[in-house]
Design an enzyme around this catalytic site. Sequence first.
Site, PDB file in Angstrom:
ATOM      1  N   ALA A 237     -90.939  59.432   8.720  1.00 11.15           N
ATOM      2  CA  ALA A 237     -91.874  59.756   9.806  1.00 11.15           C
ATOM      3  C   ALA A 237     -91.149  60.267  11.041  1.00 11.15           C
ATOM      4  O   ALA A 237     -89.917  60.334  11.098  1.00 11.15           O
ATOM      5  CB  ALA A 237     -92.714  58.527  10.139  1.00 11.15           C
ATOM      6  N   HIS A 238     -91.945  60.629  12.066  1.00 11.32           N
ATOM      7  CA  HIS A 238     -91.371  61.264  13.250  1.00 11.32           C
ATOM      8  C   HIS A 238     -90.444  60.344  14.027  1.00 11.32           C
ATOM      9  O   HIS A 238     -90.687  59.161  14.173  1.00 11.32           O
ATOM     10  CB  HIS A 238     -92.454  61.842  14.164  1.00 11.32           C
ATOM     11  CG  HIS A 238     -93.514  60.869  14.594  1.00 11.32           C
ATOM     12  ND1 HIS A 238     -94.606  61.254  15.313  1.00 11.32           N
ATOM     13  CD2 HIS A 238     -93.642  59.536  14.424  1.00 11.32           C
ATOM     14  CE1 HIS A 238     -95.361  60.205  15.562  1.00 11.32           C
ATOM     15  NE2 HIS A 238     -94.786  59.157  15.035  1.00 11.32           N
ATOM     16  N   ASN A 239     -89.351  60.963  14.483  1.00  9.92           N
ATOM     17  CA  ASN A 239     -88.337  60.310  15.311  1.00  9.92           C
ATOM     18  C   ASN A 239     -87.582  59.195  14.602  1.00  9.92           C
ATOM     19  O   ASN A 239     -86.922  58.379  15.260  1.00  9.92           O
ATOM     20  CB  ASN A 239     -88.941  59.799  16.622  1.00  9.92           C
ATOM     21  CG  ASN A 239     -89.383  60.932  17.528  1.00  9.92           C
ATOM     22  OD1 ASN A 239     -90.591  61.181  17.652  1.00  9.92           O
ATOM     23  ND2 ASN A 239     -88.453  61.636  18.125  1.00  9.92           N
TER      24      ASN A 239
END
Length: 335
Positions: A237-239
């Site tokens: 997922a993001h980051n």
Amino acid sequence: MSQTDISAGKLAELFEGTLQRCPPERILTEVLPLDEARNTSISFLANPKYASKATESCAGLILVSKNNTLEDKPVLEVSDPYWVAAQCTAKLHPEPVVEFSEQPIHPSAVIGIDCNISSRSTIGARSIIGNRVIVHPGVNIAEDCLIGDDCEFFPGVVIYRKTKIGCRVRIHANSVLGSDGYGYAFHGGRHNKVPQIGWVEIGDDVEVGACTTIDRGALGPTRIGSGTKIDNLCQIAHNVQVGDHCLIVSQTGISGSTTLGSYVTMAGKVGTAGHISIGSRSIISGNSMVAKDVPDGSHLSGYLARPHKEWMESQAAVNRLPKILKKLKGIIETN
């Protein structure tokens, strides 16, 4: 001031907020994470876990909820910092216009020597491809990507804009790098999209299996460290920040802003909560769910889904079992 820049005073007016310790004429030009923000940056504090980062931040303005504890920082008190941050991101970082070309390889792209690129693949504007790169049919590399030497992308791979890939990286069929992270702010009775303006960075000697997705960061990069091997059907997922030489096995899902140290092994179907850290050289057994920070060198197992209250009660009971057994043993011995 450009058309996208905004003053702190105007921001307070738009979102009916209260400025504290910030001159209303201060010009803000970007949205950045707390630890990367500058005096022209907007950042936000929506999760109390990051309060320490907020106290050390150099942001020109921090969006906070009312009754916050940031007594020496320039803040804008609003009812919903996360939603306001999303609106600021949309204004200051508008979506770029896609630059299509009638040719499979955009004229502004730069291709290295001895590459083997299928005529049925596309490479976007200003992307730079290293030497001896193999691009199979059906691969789409978007704008402003940077690809190192000796990489190979198998059929159906999609690489979104601004993705940075090191040398000797292999991405298997139908994997997607740089798609939007799953970010929504609930406001006004609906889920509002939070713009995802970051990118993906892949280190050297990484291999990504088929049908795996690695989301771009909401702000800043999602990183995969050098030497890491990711299996088929994984979701990053993001980051998320993955260290060097990790092993991430099939159907593992790593939630947003999770950090993995180096040499971490995550066996099949592992899941994590978001915003946690897993220490270096840790092993997470298959079908496990990691819900909190993990020290270096840990070996964790266990996951059984059930109603949350029941799960918490059962875990509390399990933790009391050693004391109960010790007490029973004492009763038996005295009789």
